[in-house]
Design a protein around this motif. Sequence first.
Motif, PDB file in Angstrom:
ATOM      1  N   LEU A  37       3.654  13.691   9.091  1.00  0.00           N
ATOM      2  CA  LEU A  37       3.834  13.022   7.803  1.00  0.00           C
ATOM      3  C   LEU A  37       5.264  12.515   7.629  1.00  0.00           C
ATOM      4  O   LEU A  37       5.493  11.437   7.074  1.00  0.00           O
ATOM      5  N   ARG A  56       6.342   8.747   6.933  1.00  0.00           N
ATOM      6  CA  ARG A  56       7.148   8.405   5.760  1.00  0.00           C
ATOM      7  C   ARG A  56       8.414   7.643   6.158  1.00  0.00           C
ATOM      8  O   ARG A  56       8.961   6.873   5.363  1.00  0.00           O
ATOM      9  N   TRP A  58       6.009  14.328  -2.679  1.00  0.00           N
ATOM     10  CA  TRP A  58       5.991  13.016  -2.018  1.00  0.00           C
ATOM     11  C   TRP A  58       6.810  12.007  -2.819  1.00  0.00           C
ATOM     12  O   TRP A  58       6.599  11.863  -4.031  1.00  0.00           O
ATOM     13  N   LEU A  66      -0.400   9.152  -0.403  1.00  0.00           N
ATOM     14  CA  LEU A  66      -0.857  10.203   0.504  1.00  0.00           C
ATOM     15  C   LEU A  66      -2.102  10.832  -0.114  1.00  0.00           C
ATOM     16  O   LEU A  66      -2.028  11.510  -1.138  1.00  0.00           O
TER      17      LEU A  66
END
Length: 318
Positions: free
Chosen positions: A21, A25, A59, A66
């Motif tokens: 992740l 990102r 996030w 997400l």
Amino acid sequence: MIDFTVAIPTYNGSKRLPQLLEKLRSQTGTEHFSWAILVVDNNSTDNTKDVIRLAQAHWPKDSPALDYVFESKQGAAFARITAMERAESEWVSFLDDDVLPAADWLAQAYAFAQEHPDAGAYGGQIHANFEVEPPPNFSRIQSFLAIRERGPTPHRYDPNNLVLPPSAAWVISKRAWQDNVPLHPKLGGRTQDSMVQGDDYAPLLYMHRTNWEIWYNPDMHVFHQIPKSRLDRTYLTTLSRGCGLCICQLRMINAQIWQKPFLFTKLLLSNLRRVILHWIKYRHLIQTDLVAACEMEFFVGSFVSPFYYLKTSLLFRK
């Protein structure tokens, strides 16, 4: 409107997902298109759901969405079907939870889609990050671990000879998938009870049947994290046989009804020949040479695959 979705099918991936992740990102060159991340939890028994919920809570607001979805039916094929149903974009990429993309992977993937509108699917280069050094001559069987390094030139794959990109890092046209791929796959993917492969090649073969192109894009780089356990003899030989067991099933997808008996017989005889020739050449090494042992397991699995095809076909009708 979302232009691109990155789907991550995962089973017990709580320890692997945070790093993936973070790599997503941190993707660069994505300012000119919109995209989202979809984690498909394939019936995990660990705390995968909690890991994603925690990631969502922290996030950044300026990062792509997400999302999380749970798929209870075990097998990567079912996780992909769920991802395709939930994705809102025309292009859906898939990354295994142990694959880390280069910083420009998504930008390169999106650019390729714009340049190749007739592509039903495409994959890039999958490099290996080994925890320990693999045995000599491992390149002969590295494809069993979804390693693909096919040079610097884009080209079309050869579906007729089962030369195709693995789903560890693919991009799929949602339209090509929805128009061609069955909702009830015969090859469901690896589970705790089965190592039979082919669940990723089957959708591509259905697409190929209606003339969708399958491409290799060398500018897309990912790195497959391969722990020591993946080089264990028992794991690799079982995986190799699983790669062979699906061969007949895959070959039958684009065969005409009248061709199937001949293909069945051809696969039996040609793979029996491969087993015999390999045994003659490596009979003194199979017990000590891991690569030779894996090749033998693949040939044996391919020889048995017509019978596995019959068994699967009978079970599928019930």
